[in-house]
Design an enzyme around this catalytic site. Structure first.
Site, mmCIF file in Angstrom:
data_model
loop_
_atom_site.group_PDB
_atom_site.id
_atom_site.type_symbol
_atom_site.label_atom_id
_atom_site.label_comp_id
_atom_site.label_asym_id
_atom_site.label_seq_id
_atom_site.Cartn_x
_atom_site.Cartn_y
_atom_site.Cartn_z
ATOM 1 N N ASP A 202 0.872 -1.179 0.000
ATOM 2 C CA ASP A 202 0.000 0.000 0.000
ATOM 3 C C ASP A 202 0.908 1.228 0.000
ATOM 4 O O ASP A 202 1.476 1.603 1.026
ATOM 5 C CB ASP A 202 -0.892 -0.044 1.251
ATOM 6 C CG ASP A 202 -1.665 1.253 1.461
ATOM 7 O OD1 ASP A 202 -1.431 2.234 0.718
ATOM 8 O OD2 ASP A 202 -2.490 1.296 2.392
ATOM 9 N N GLN A 205 0.947 6.527 0.978
ATOM 10 C CA GLN A 205 1.714 7.619 1.595
ATOM 11 C C GLN A 205 3.158 7.681 1.096
ATOM 12 O O GLN A 205 3.901 8.587 1.500
ATOM 13 C CB GLN A 205 1.715 7.490 3.126
ATOM 14 C CG GLN A 205 0.349 7.601 3.773
ATOM 15 C CD GLN A 205 -0.295 8.972 3.595
ATOM 16 O OE1 GLN A 205 0.367 9.960 3.308
ATOM 17 N NE2 GLN A 205 -1.605 9.029 3.750
HETATM 18 N N1 PLP Z 1 -3.705 3.547 2.654
HETATM 19 C C1 PLP Z 1 -3.148 4.539 3.342
HETATM 20 C C2 PLP Z 1 -1.876 4.294 4.089
HETATM 21 C C3 PLP Z 1 -3.734 5.805 3.353
HETATM 22 O O1 PLP Z 1 -3.160 6.794 4.052
HETATM 23 C C4 PLP Z 1 -4.942 6.002 2.638
HETATM 24 C C5 PLP Z 1 -5.630 7.298 2.688
HETATM 25 O O2 PLP Z 1 -5.502 8.065 3.609
HETATM 26 C C6 PLP Z 1 -5.479 4.935 1.930
HETATM 27 C C7 PLP Z 1 -4.845 3.721 1.959
HETATM 28 C C8 PLP Z 1 -6.728 5.083 1.135
HETATM 29 O O3 PLP Z 1 -6.521 5.966 0.070
HETATM 30 P P1 PLP Z 1 -7.736 6.457 -0.821
HETATM 31 O O4 PLP Z 1 -8.786 6.984 0.112
HETATM 32 O O5 PLP Z 1 -7.144 7.510 -1.702
HETATM 33 O O6 PLP Z 1 -8.216 5.274 -1.604
#
Ligand code: PLP
Length: 409
Positions: A202, A205
């Site tokens: 993921d 960030q």
């Molecule tokens: N993963 C992490 C570590 C995040 O900080 C975020 C959003 O804050 C997400 C996933 C989800 O991202 P999105 O809402 O753009 O799909």
């Protein structure tokens, strides 16, 4: 904090930053939630809609050709940005959440069997946790997680014992949005690969903050959201190693993902088209490519160094506030700082800051299990991007100290 780039000039490319909020100059420290957009990205969107807009792939006219070319060029740009071997390894999605859900549905449908396990971490965002909970429930598999130490790092000593033969996939956050922890992604992927385990990073960030090279990381999947790195909302990407994407069945059905359709059945295109049913977010992809170009013109190492210098400055200055406790490790970390302040609820603190034009975020940051681990219901988070300044951080510290005195019993 001196280097070759004129950061004041870079900041001037972000029109939104030049405004007053509550009668004070805006200080935008909510970049981990979403970043601001530079003028070249905004102009790319306007140019697309003023000159080139048409539906992609299925048109034989000039505007459709232009839109298709721009959309596929954006795919090639994202592939280069992530160090992917082929543009076909990039699937455009709405962002990280949609990318995780795609894999948790499609890959899991094909590969996850009763008795298997998916490994996550106790510091994952709900977006990289809940889809896996749903996937294991559908498959009759189980979820396991790598614990987090008191300092806010992954408990790597526990990892080897968790990499059991039942584990089919290991999904983990690259940079924690709550603690700031930068996880050793290449090492985690290497250890998982040694057991034949598929890996999912993921990168919500990390992309656009530090250089990312998916082949150097050795991951099978990498997900990110454009809106956190200067691009519009509603666009992001899933990188999938070609050999892995090719083994996956379709996701959503619809136009553009098929070869031949009869009333009874259909045959499907190869990736990435197989996973992009319907009209895609063409303008978003154009904006994302413009954001990548903007970042690459600065250089990702320079962006990372600037982020890091701002974060170090914040960590140092926050030490002056009595009763303020920072969560997460000293290093290595991303460009955000999460903290609690004795006797002040994060929501009160964020509301107070807002009256001074300072945008912070307070809450569980979509990591409820992690905050429970640290015994707090919420934290206050200041998250930085290269266009922020040390002076803004100094002003934040003044505002936080003012709030501390204001709320003191
Ligand atoms: N993963 C992490 C570590 C995040 O900080 C975020 C959003 O804050 C997400 C996933 C989800 O991202 P999105 O809402 O753009 O799909």
């Amino acid at each position: 904090m001196s280097d070759a780039i004129d950061w004041a000039r870079v900041r001037a490319a972000f029109p939104i930053l030049d405004q007053q909020v509550s009668g004070w100059p805006l200080i935008y420290f909510d970049n981990a939630a979403t970043s601001q957009k530079p003028r070249p990205v905004i102009e790319a969107l306007v140019r697309h809609y003023e000159r080139d807009n048409a539906n992609v792939h299925r048109g034989l006219h000039e505007l459709s050709r232009r839109s298709t070319d721009a959309y596929e060029a954006a795919r090639a740009t994202v592939a280069r940005f992530l160090g992917a071997a082929h543009p076909e390894e990039i699937v455009f999605t709405r962002g990280t959440t949609e990318s995780v859900n795609l894999v948790a549905q499609v890959w899991a449908e094909r590969f996850l069997k009763p008795g298997d396990a998916v490994l996550v971490t106790a510091m994952d965002h709900h977006s990289n946790l809940v889809p896996w909970q749903l996937a294991v429930r559908r498959a009759g598999a189980v979820l396991k997680w790598v614990p987090v130490t008191d300092t806010g790092t992954l408990d790597l000593d526990a990892l080897d014992a968790l990499l059991t033969p039942e584990v089919r996939l290991f999904a983990f956050v690259h940079i924690s949005n709550s603690l700031g922890t930068l996880n050793p992604a290449a090492d985690l992927c290497r250890r998982a690969r040694a057991h034949g385990i598929t890996t999912f990073v993921d990168g919500a960030q990390s992309a656009g903050h530090i250089p990312v090279d998916v082949r150097a990381l050795g991951c099978d999947f990498f997900a990110f959201s454009g809106h956190k790195m200067g691009a519009p909302t509603g666009i992001g990407a899933l990188y999938g190693r070609r050999e892995v994407l090719e083994t996956m069945p379709p996701w959503q059905g619809g136009g553009e993902m098929i070869h031949r359709v009869t009333l009874e059945e259909s045959t499907f295109k190869a990736p990435p088209a197989r996973f992009e049913a319907g009209t895609p977010n063409v303008a978003g992809a154009v904006g994302l490519a413009a954001a990548v170009d903007f970042l690459e013109a600065l250089g990702l190492p320079a962006v990372a160094a600037r982020d890091d210098a701002l974060t170090r400055h914040a960590l140092e200055r926050l030490e002056s506030i009595p009763g303020l406790r920072v969560l997460g490790p000293a290093a290595p970390r991303g460009s955000l700082v999460s903290f609690s302040l004795d006797g002040v609820h994060p929501h009160d603190l964020v509301t107070f800051a807002d009256t001074r034009g300072l945008a912070l975020r307070g809450g569980h940051h979509c990591t409820q299990p992690l905050l429970r681990r640290f015994g707090v219901p919420a934290t206050t988070r200041a998250s930085f991007y290269f266009y922020n300044t040390p002076e803004e951080i100094d002003r934040m510290v003044e505002i936080l100290d003012e709030a501390r005195r204001f709320f003191a019993p």
